[in-house]
Design a protein around this motif. Structure first.
Motif, PDB file in Angstrom:
ATOM      1  N   PHE A 154       0.856  -1.191   0.000  1.00 52.82           N
ATOM      2  CA  PHE A 154       0.000   0.000   0.000  1.00 52.82           C
ATOM      3  C   PHE A 154       0.890   1.239   0.000  1.00 52.82           C
ATOM      4  O   PHE A 154       2.054   1.196   0.390  1.00 52.82           O
ATOM      5  CB  PHE A 154      -0.929   0.001   1.211  1.00 52.82           C
ATOM      6  N   ASP A 155       0.303   2.355  -0.445  1.00 49.38           N
ATOM      7  CA  ASP A 155       1.004   3.640  -0.416  1.00 49.38           C
ATOM      8  C   ASP A 155       0.426   4.554   0.651  1.00 49.38           C
ATOM      9  O   ASP A 155       1.149   5.259   1.345  1.00 49.38           O
ATOM     10  CB  ASP A 155       0.906   4.337  -1.778  1.00 49.38           C
ATOM     11  N   ILE A 156      -0.898   4.545   0.755  1.00 50.04           N
ATOM     12  CA  ILE A 156      -1.583   5.427   1.698  1.00 50.04           C
ATOM     13  C   ILE A 156      -2.883   4.751   2.108  1.00 50.04           C
ATOM     14  O   ILE A 156      -3.495   4.029   1.309  1.00 50.04           O
ATOM     15  CB  ILE A 156      -1.838   6.822   1.067  1.00 50.04           C
ATOM     16  N   GLY A 157      -3.292   4.937   3.349  1.00 46.90           N
ATOM     17  CA  GLY A 157      -4.497   4.276   3.824  1.00 46.90           C
ATOM     18  C   GLY A 157      -5.204   5.071   4.896  1.00 46.90           C
ATOM     19  O   GLY A 157      -4.696   6.078   5.388  1.00 46.90           O
ATOM     20  N   VAL A 158      -6.396   4.599   5.260  1.00 53.15           N
ATOM     21  CA  VAL A 158      -7.186   5.224   6.328  1.00 53.15           C
ATOM     22  C   VAL A 158      -7.596   4.132   7.300  1.00 53.15           C
ATOM     23  O   VAL A 158      -8.069   3.064   6.901  1.00 53.15           O
ATOM     24  CB  VAL A 158      -8.436   5.933   5.767  1.00 53.15           C
ATOM     25  N   ARG A 159      -7.395   4.408   8.575  1.00 60.44           N
ATOM     26  CA  ARG A 159      -7.766   3.476   9.618  1.00 60.44           C
ATOM     27  C   ARG A 159      -8.498   4.206  10.742  1.00 60.44           C
ATOM     28  O   ARG A 159      -8.449   5.432  10.835  1.00 60.44           O
ATOM     29  CB  ARG A 159      -6.517   2.791  10.189  1.00 60.44           C
ATOM     30  N   SER A 160      -9.146   3.431  11.594  1.00 59.20           N
ATOM     31  CA  SER A 160      -9.790   3.980  12.782  1.00 59.20           C
ATOM     32  C   SER A 160      -8.759   3.995  13.900  1.00 59.20           C
ATOM     33  O   SER A 160      -8.420   2.950  14.459  1.00 59.20           O
ATOM     34  CB  SER A 160     -10.997   3.122  13.165  1.00 59.20           C
ATOM     35  N   SER A 170       1.782   8.201  10.480  1.00 56.67           N
ATOM     36  CA  SER A 170       0.354   8.301  10.764  1.00 56.67           C
ATOM     37  C   SER A 170       0.018   9.650  11.342  1.00 56.67           C
ATOM     38  O   SER A 170       0.779  10.209  12.142  1.00 56.67           O
ATOM     39  CB  SER A 170      -0.045   7.191  11.753  1.00 56.67           C
ATOM     40  N   ARG A 171      -1.126  10.187  10.929  1.00 57.02           N
ATOM     41  CA  ARG A 171      -1.629  11.439  11.509  1.00 57.02           C
ATOM     42  C   ARG A 171      -3.147  11.449  11.417  1.00 57.02           C
ATOM     43  O   ARG A 171      -3.742  10.712  10.635  1.00 57.02           O
ATOM     44  CB  ARG A 171      -1.041  12.657  10.802  1.00 57.02           C
ATOM     45  N   THR A 172      -3.779  12.303  12.212  1.00 53.67           N
ATOM     46  CA  THR A 172      -5.235  12.383  12.230  1.00 53.67           C
ATOM     47  C   THR A 172      -5.766  12.957  10.920  1.00 53.67           C
ATOM     48  O   THR A 172      -5.272  13.968  10.425  1.00 53.67           O
ATOM     49  CB  THR A 172      -5.704  13.264  13.398  1.00 53.67           C
ATOM     50  N   LEU A 173      -6.771  12.294  10.361  1.00 53.68           N
ATOM     51  CA  LEU A 173      -7.437  12.787   9.161  1.00 53.68           C
ATOM     52  C   LEU A 173      -8.662  13.601   9.527  1.00 53.68           C
ATOM     53  O   LEU A 173      -8.830  14.733   9.068  1.00 53.68           O
ATOM     54  CB  LEU A 173      -7.831  11.617   8.258  1.00 53.68           C
ATOM     55  N   MET A 174      -9.549  13.045  10.361  1.00 52.82           N
ATOM     56  CA  MET A 174     -10.740  13.762  10.806  1.00 52.82           C
ATOM     57  C   MET A 174     -11.345  13.024  11.992  1.00 52.82           C
ATOM     58  O   MET A 174     -11.119  11.819  12.169  1.00 52.82           O
ATOM     59  CB  MET A 174     -11.764  13.887   9.674  1.00 52.82           C
ATOM     60  N   PRO A 175     -12.113  13.709  12.812  1.00 50.90           N
ATOM     61  CA  PRO A 175     -12.735  13.052  13.968  1.00 50.90           C
ATOM     62  C   PRO A 175     -13.851  12.115  13.541  1.00 50.90           C
ATOM     63  O   PRO A 175     -14.513  12.335  12.527  1.00 50.90           O
ATOM     64  CB  PRO A 175     -13.268  14.226  14.799  1.00 50.90           C
ATOM     65  N   ASP A 176     -14.044  11.064  14.329  1.00 49.85           N
ATOM     66  CA  ASP A 176     -15.146  10.123  14.106  1.00 49.85           C
ATOM     67  C   ASP A 176     -16.196  10.374  15.181  1.00 49.85           C
ATOM     68  O   ASP A 176     -16.142   9.812  16.274  1.00 49.85           O
ATOM     69  CB  ASP A 176     -14.625   8.683  14.168  1.00 49.85           C
ATOM     70  N   LEU A 177     -17.134  11.252  14.872  1.00 50.98           N
ATOM     71  CA  LEU A 177     -18.211  11.579  15.799  1.00 50.98           C
ATOM     72  C   LEU A 177     -19.413  10.699  15.498  1.00 50.98           C
ATOM     73  O   LEU A 177     -19.776  10.498  14.341  1.00 50.98           O
ATOM     74  CB  LEU A 177     -18.591  13.055  15.673  1.00 50.98           C
ATOM     75  N   ARG A 178     -20.081  10.202  16.544  1.00 53.82           N
ATOM     76  CA  ARG A 178     -21.171   9.244  16.345  1.00 53.82           C
ATOM     77  C   ARG A 178     -22.437   9.660  17.090  1.00 53.82           C
ATOM     78  O   ARG A 178     -22.382  10.155  18.218  1.00 53.82           O
ATOM     79  CB  ARG A 178     -20.736   7.846  16.784  1.00 53.82           C
ATOM     80  N   LEU A 179     -23.564   9.417  16.412  1.00 54.49           N
ATOM     81  CA  LEU A 179     -24.888   9.707  16.957  1.00 54.49           C
ATOM     82  C   LEU A 179     -25.856   8.620  16.514  1.00 54.49           C
ATOM     83  O   LEU A 179     -25.632   7.964  15.485  1.00 54.49           O
ATOM     84  CB  LEU A 179     -25.405  11.062  16.442  1.00 54.49           C
ATOM     85  N   PRO A 180     -26.948   8.444  17.245  1.00 55.07           N
ATOM     86  CA  PRO A 180     -27.992   7.522  16.783  1.00 55.07           C
ATOM     87  C   PRO A 180     -28.580   8.014  15.464  1.00 55.07           C
ATOM     88  O   PRO A 180     -28.845   9.208  15.294  1.00 55.07           O
ATOM     89  CB  PRO A 180     -29.033   7.570  17.902  1.00 55.07           C
ATOM     90  N   ALA A 181     -28.792   7.097  14.533  1.00 59.27           N
ATOM     91  CA  ALA A 181     -29.359   7.439  13.227  1.00 59.27           C
ATOM     92  C   ALA A 181     -30.349   6.359  12.818  1.00 59.27           C
ATOM     93  O   ALA A 181     -30.129   5.173  13.067  1.00 59.27           O
ATOM     94  CB  ALA A 181     -28.261   7.572  12.183  1.00 59.27           C
ATOM     95  N   TRP A 275     -20.647  11.082  20.598  1.00 60.84           N
ATOM     96  CA  TRP A 275     -19.533  10.299  21.136  1.00 60.84           C
ATOM     97  C   TRP A 275     -18.411  10.312  20.120  1.00 60.84           C
ATOM     98  O   TRP A 275     -18.624  10.023  18.937  1.00 60.84           O
ATOM     99  CB  TRP A 275     -19.976   8.864  21.429  1.00 60.84           C
ATOM    100  N   ARG A 276     -17.221  10.656  20.579  1.00 56.18           N
ATOM    101  CA  ARG A 276     -16.058  10.698  19.696  1.00 56.18           C
ATOM    102  C   ARG A 276     -15.293   9.399  19.807  1.00 56.18           C
ATOM    103  O   ARG A 276     -14.631   9.130  20.817  1.00 56.18           O
ATOM    104  CB  ARG A 276     -15.158  11.880  20.020  1.00 56.18           C
ATOM    105  N   ALA A 277     -15.408   8.586  18.779  1.00 53.07           N
ATOM    106  CA  ALA A 277     -14.639   7.351  18.714  1.00 53.07           C
ATOM    107  C   ALA A 277     -13.207   7.690  18.302  1.00 53.07           C
ATOM    108  O   ALA A 277     -12.846   8.862  18.150  1.00 53.07           O
ATOM    109  CB  ALA A 277     -15.283   6.385  17.732  1.00 53.07           C
ATOM    110  N   ALA A 278     -12.395   6.667  18.093  1.00 56.64           N
ATOM    111  CA  ALA A 278     -11.021   6.906  17.640  1.00 56.64           C
ATOM    112  C   ALA A 278     -11.051   7.647  16.311  1.00 56.64           C
ATOM    113  O   ALA A 278     -11.809   7.298  15.402  1.00 56.64           O
ATOM    114  CB  ALA A 278     -10.283   5.582  17.488  1.00 56.64           C
ATOM    115  N   ASP A 279     -10.249   8.705  16.204  1.00 53.26           N
ATOM    116  CA  ASP A 279     -10.236   9.515  14.983  1.00 53.26           C
ATOM    117  C   ASP A 279      -9.836   8.669  13.772  1.00 53.26           C
ATOM    118  O   ASP A 279      -9.065   7.714  13.886  1.00 53.26           O
ATOM    119  CB  ASP A 279      -9.235  10.672  15.119  1.00 53.26           C
ATOM    120  N   TYR A 280     -10.373   9.061  12.614  1.00 54.36           N
ATOM    121  CA  TYR A 280      -9.888   8.471  11.383  1.00 54.36           C
ATOM    122  C   TYR A 280      -8.454   8.954  11.179  1.00 54.36           C
ATOM    123  O   TYR A 280      -8.160  10.153  11.272  1.00 54.36           O
ATOM    124  CB  TYR A 280     -10.751   8.876  10.199  1.00 54.36           C
ATOM    125  N   ALA A 281      -7.561   8.013  10.901  1.00 52.99           N
ATOM    126  CA  ALA A 281      -6.144   8.339  10.750  1.00 52.99           C
ATOM    127  C   ALA A 281      -5.694   8.069   9.326  1.00 52.99           C
ATOM    128  O   ALA A 281      -6.112   7.086   8.698  1.00 52.99           O
ATOM    129  CB  ALA A 281      -5.293   7.523  11.717  1.00 52.99           C
TER     130      ALA A 281
END
Length: 315
Positions: A154-160, A170-181, A275-281
């Motif tokens: 791989f060259d680049i990826g996204v993980r939780s 590795s660095r933070t891409l964006m927050p993983d905010l969660r709500l009931p839907a 709820w803020r889960a682990a950020d997307y990295a």
């Protein structure tokens, strides 16, 4: 007066730009002959452009001497302004030419992401990258394995959550905010006005997010809440699809359901707490960190992650 007419009038105020280029060259070299050599034109062509410029201003810009030319006072004043303008133009041109969204970049980028992220977030946006970089081939693969164990596949990826280890950056891409839907149809049949109303609902889970509801209910002040039913799926994308079909309520990652909310397929009946889960990295293969195509994809995905607000108040 329209903008086109205004622009035409502004152009009429400018002296001949090609003549200014010849003027600057003559002033820098101190002679018509040397300027002609530097510009790859004839001595006659340089003289013609200087005469054109002097006629436009109505005054001499150079004093002709036996061994070259010397600027007049008016020519000296003009040179200061012309040199500054050319310098600013050169800086702007260099910046634009080397900007990743305008420079022609080619190559292959191997992108490895979580399946849910690929289906719900990356693929709907990928056409934008291809339009910006038609010469870059993007190869998308999905897995939940740690990228440091994939090696050079791989060259680049996204993980939780971030990844640490040799060979990856590795660095933070964006927050993983969660709500009931849930679907609007389900909400009409079984209104949800507060956390307590979840007691009568079916809560949807995925194999990789089994503890998410427990985290959110604890932050919502209802750790002991018991839902009517629980259903688990092996993939997040199946969990979200079930929510769209009205099978229950999912604790959803807001970046993944942004388009479902915008299209009216899902709503968030309770907008707090998030709820803020682990950020997307963003995880990059260290050996490929200097590649132009990889850098272009990194900057593009960062722009997309930061440039779009997530609409959570969509009841």
């Amino acid at each position: 007066m329209n903008r086109t007419a205004d622009a035409a009038m502004d152009r009429d105020k400018l002296p001949p730009l090609n003549a200014l280029r010849h003027f600057e060259a003559v002033a820098r070299h101190g002679s018509f002959a040397a300027a002609a050599t530097g510009l790859h034109v004839t001595h006659w062509a340089v003289g013609k452009q200087i005469r054109l410029l002097e006629d436009w201003f109505g005054l001499p810009l150079f004093e002709r001497r036996s061994r070259g030319v010397v600027l007049t006072d008016e020519g000296t004043a003009l040179l200061n302004d012309v040199s500054s303008a050319f310098e600013r133009l050169g800086t702007a041109a260099a910046r634009l030419r080397h900007h990743p969204f305008t420079r022609r970049v080619s190559g292959i980028v191997r992108v490895n992401v979580l399946a849910s992220f690929a289906l719900c977030w990356l693929l709907p946006r990928l056409a934008d990258f291809e339009a910006r970089y038609p010469d870059i081939e993007v190869r998308v693969s999905t897995t939940s394995r740690k990228l440091r164990y994939i090696g050079d596949a791989f060259d680049i990826g996204v993980r939780s959550g971030p990844e640490q280890g040799a060979g990856v950056v590795s660095r933070t891409l964006m927050p993983d905010l969660r709500l009931p839907a849930c679907s609007p149809a389900l909400l009409r049949q079984h209104p949800i006005r507060s956390v307590a109303d979840l007691r009568g609902q079916t809560l949807l889970h995925s194999a990789t997010t089994r503890t998410a509801w427990a985290h959110w209910l604890r932050e919502a002040g209802a750790p002991d809440l018991r839902a009517a039913r629980h259903v688990e799926f092996d993939h997040v994308n199946l969990q979200l699809a079930a929510a769209v079909e009205g099978l229950g309520v999912a604790l959803a990652s807001l970046p993944l359901i942004e388009r479902d909310i915008a299209a009216g397929r899902l709503v968030c009946p309770i907008v707090a707490p998030t709820w803020r889960a682990a950020d997307y990295a963003l995880v990059i293969n260290a050996d490929r960190a200097g590649d132009d195509a990889v850098n272009a994809f990194e900057q593009w995905i960062t722009m997309m992650a930061r440039g779009e607000a997530v609409p959570v108040d969509a009841r």
